[in-house]
Motif scaffolding. Sequence first.
Motif, short mmCIF file in Angstrom:
data_model
loop_
_atom_site.label_atom_id
_atom_site.label_comp_id
_atom_site.label_asym_id
_atom_site.label_seq_id
_atom_site.Cartn_x
_atom_site.Cartn_y
_atom_site.Cartn_z
N CYS A 1 -1.09 -0.46 -4.38
CA CYS A 1 -0.05 -0.20 -5.37
C CYS A 1 -0.30 -1.06 -6.60
O CYS A 1 -0.65 -2.22 -6.47
CB CYS A 1 1.27 -0.64 -4.74
N LYS B 1 0.84 -1.20 0.00
CA LYS B 1 0.00 0.00 0.00
C LYS B 1 0.87 1.24 0.00
O LYS B 1 1.94 1.27 0.60
CB LYS B 1 -0.86 0.00 1.26
N LYS B 2 0.36 2.24 -0.67
CA LYS B 2 1.07 3.52 -0.66
C LYS B 2 0.75 4.25 0.64
O LYS B 2 -0.02 3.78 1.46
CB LYS B 2 0.61 4.36 -1.85
N GLU B 3 1.38 5.45 0.77
CA GLU B 3 1.19 6.14 2.05
C GLU B 3 -0.23 6.60 2.27
O GLU B 3 -0.66 6.76 3.41
CB GLU B 3 2.12 7.35 2.13
N ASP B 4 -0.96 6.84 1.19
CA ASP B 4 -2.33 7.26 1.41
C ASP B 4 -3.28 6.06 1.40
O ASP B 4 -4.46 6.19 1.13
CB ASP B 4 -2.75 8.28 0.34
N ARG B 5 -2.75 4.90 1.70
CA ARG B 5 -3.51 3.67 1.94
C ARG B 5 -4.25 3.14 0.71
O ARG B 5 -5.16 2.34 0.83
CB ARG B 5 -4.54 3.85 3.08
N THR B 6 -3.86 3.56 -0.49
CA THR B 6 -4.44 2.92 -1.68
C THR B 6 -3.49 1.83 -2.16
O THR B 6 -2.31 1.84 -1.84
CB THR B 6 -4.62 3.94 -2.82
#
Lengths: 358, 385
Positions: free
Chosen positions: A242, A235-240
Motif C-alpha cells: 500500500c 498490504k492490499k488484498e492482492d498482496r501488493t
Amino acid sequence: IILNGITAHLLPTYHSEGHSGQYYMLPPAHIQKLFPYGLPPRFQLQIKTFNEGCVMVRPPALELISYLKRADYSKPPLRYVLYGDIGTGKTMSLCHALHYCYTQGWLIVHIPDAHLWIKNCKELLPSSSRPSRFDQPIQASQWLKNFKITNERFLSKVQLDRYVWTKRESTEKGQPLGELIDQGVNRMKSSSDVVGAVLRELKLQAGGTTEGEGAFKLAVAVDGVNALWGKTSLKKEDRTMCEPEELTLIHNLRKMMKNNWSGGAILTALSQTGSVFKPRSAYLPNELLGEEGFDSMEPFVPVSVSNYNEKEFESCYLYYLDRSWLQHPHSRSEEGKKELIFLCNKNPSILERLCAAL
Amino acid sequence: MAASSCRGVRSILWKYGSCGKNFCVSRSKTVPQLPVRHICVSSALWKKNLAAAGPQKFTLEFINKQVEEFEIGKRHLANMMGEDPETFTQEDIDRSIAYLFPSGLFEKRARPVMKHPEEIFPKQTAVQWDAEGRPFHFLFYTGQQSYYSLLHDVYEKILAMERHQDNMRNKGLFTSETKQILLTGSRWLLKEEIEEYLVENISDHDYMRMIQLMEKLLSMPYCSLEEEFILKFRKQLEVQSSKHEIPALQYDPQGVTFSVADGRRKTAKASITLRDSGSGNITINGRNYLHYFPLLQDREQLMFPLHFVGMLGRFDVEGSVEGSGHSAQAGALRLAISRALLSFVSEGEVEKMRQAGLLTADPRIKERKKPGQEGARKKFTWKKR
C-alpha cells in the motif's frame, strides 16, 4: 512543593530560561483530558508509579513556546519540526508545548503517533466514498474518541457544510461538531471520512474569520510525522504494498500539513523508533522525511533536541533520588553518579531504563 | 629373550619330539622315539617384545661420543654462518638451524633441533654394581637408592642439629631467636622435579614423606645452618608476575597527554587512543559509543577498567575496532583501554589490575569442528542399534 527546582503547578506560560532544568508538575486533570494516549508509554508508567507527572523544562520546548508566543496568527501557520537522536526527548518536548497550547485555550488536534496508522492495521476496508482509497475504521474511531475527550468545550461549534455518508444518512448544515464526531464513532464504516470532514471544518474555521465569539486557534500536533511520507507495511488484498497516498487518514493529514489556512500552528516531531524501513542511525530531517516529505514540509522551523547537559542530568538524578526511585545504596554516592553518566551518556531514555533496574 | 623362546621350543620338543626350526637343543637321552609331528609356529613368537625391554639404554661411551660430535658440529655451524666458533651460544645455534632448515610444521617440537646431548637423551643411571655383581650403594636393595639416601641424609642433619642444640644448652648459649630462613617467594620442588633430580621414579606417598621430613628440619631452631641444603629443594617463584609492557606516554601539540594501545579478543582487533582531556567522551569507529553499543552489557565492559582505577570522567577515548561480534569487540576494547591506562597509573595499581584480570588476554577461541561429530562437542544422534 519546591524541591530543588520542582515548581509545581506553574503553568507553561510562565516558563522561561531561568526555569531550565527544573521540573514542573502536570495537573492530573490535564493529563487525563489532554494526553490519554499522547505521552510516551514509559512516561505513563512513571506517572502511575510516582502518582504524579513531572516534566523537565528544557531549552527545545522553551524555544517552541517562545515562537508560539510571538507568532502572528493572521498569517499561514508555521511548521515546527522537532528532530534529534533516539531517546533525547522529542515527544516529551512536543507534549510540553501542547500543554502550553491547551492552557491558552487552543483547539488541539493531536496525533500521538502517525506510525500506528501505517502499520499493524487489522482491518483495511476499501473506502466508501472514493474507490481507490482504503479506510482504517479502528484507528479512525479511536482517534475521534480521543479528540472528543480533549476538546470537549469546542464540540458545540457550528459547522458549515453538508456531508452525505450513505443513502440514508447525512449531516445537515449548521449541526454541532459533536454530532459529527458521534456519527463517526457510531458508524465505523465511515469513520475515516468523518475524520477528513472534521479536519476540513477545523481548517476553514480556525482563522476566526467568523463572528468574534467563535474565534479559536488551532494546534496541529503530529508525532512521528515522517510516517506520512515513508512506506507503509500494509498490504492490499492482492498482496501488493500500500502507498501512504492510498490511505484516507494519511491523505487528509497531508492536506492538514499544508499551510493554506491561517490561525494556528503545526507542531511535529520526527521519530525513528516506530518507523518502518528506516535505519537506526538516521535522525536528521532529510533522512527521515525523505525527499517528498522534505519538499512538502518546506519551509519549516527545525528545533533540535539533544541529550541532557550537566545541569539537566543533575536535576533528573536528584528527582529520582527524591522519589526514592534509586534504591541501590551505591547510586547515592559520587562514584555511582559517575557510573550512571558513563553508562547512559546522559541520554534521557537510557537513563530512565537504567534507573528502573536499580 | 632367546632363553624363553628356547624354553617354549623345549616344551614342545618334550611333548612332540622334534620341531621344524633349527633351534634343536637336543640332548640325546631325552629324545624318545616318538612319531615326528611338524609344528608350524608363527614368526610373531620369534620377534623381540620391544615394550618389555623398557626405555632404550645408552652407554656412557655412546653419550660421550655424541657430546664430542655436538661440539665439533657446533664449530662447523659457526664457520658456516660466518661467526666466531668460540662465542657461539645455544640461541645462535637455534637461529642458524631455523635459517638453514626452514620448517612449516605447526608443532614446534617436530621441527629440526640441534641441542646438547644432555638435553636430548634422557638421564640414566650408570651401572650400579661392580664386576662381581656387588652394588656400590648400601641402599641399592631398597629399589629407590637415591630417594632413601636423601631421606637418610636429611635425618642425619636433624640429629646433628639436635646435638648442636644440646651443646649450646650445656654451654648456656641457647637462644630460640636464631636466624630464620626466608621461605616467602619460593615453593617446594614438585614431584616431577624431584624425580628429575633423583633420576628415579617415586610415588606420591614417598614425595609427601620427603616434604614432611624437610618441614621437620625447618621447624627446629638453628636450621639456618642447613640453609644452603634446604634451598636446593626450593624453587624461587617469579618476583614480579606483572611483566607487562607499559605503552609510552606521548604529548599532543596542545600539551595533552595521550597513549595508544591495542587489544584482541576472539578475532576482534581494537586499537585506541586514550587522551587525558577531562571529558568523558568515547568515540568508536567514528560513532558515539551509545550508538555503537546499544546493549548495556557492552558499555559496562568498556566502563570496567576506568571505574576500577577510579578515573571515569577524566579520559577521552577514540577507538577503532573490527571483526567478530559485539561482545568480542567490547572485550577487545576493554583490554586495549586497560593497557593504555597502565601508563597513567602507579605500580601498585598495575598489580591490582593484573589481579583483577584486566590485563589478561582472553585465550578462548572457537573450537574446531571434528569429523564424525555435528559440531565441536555435539555428537550425532546415538542409536542403540
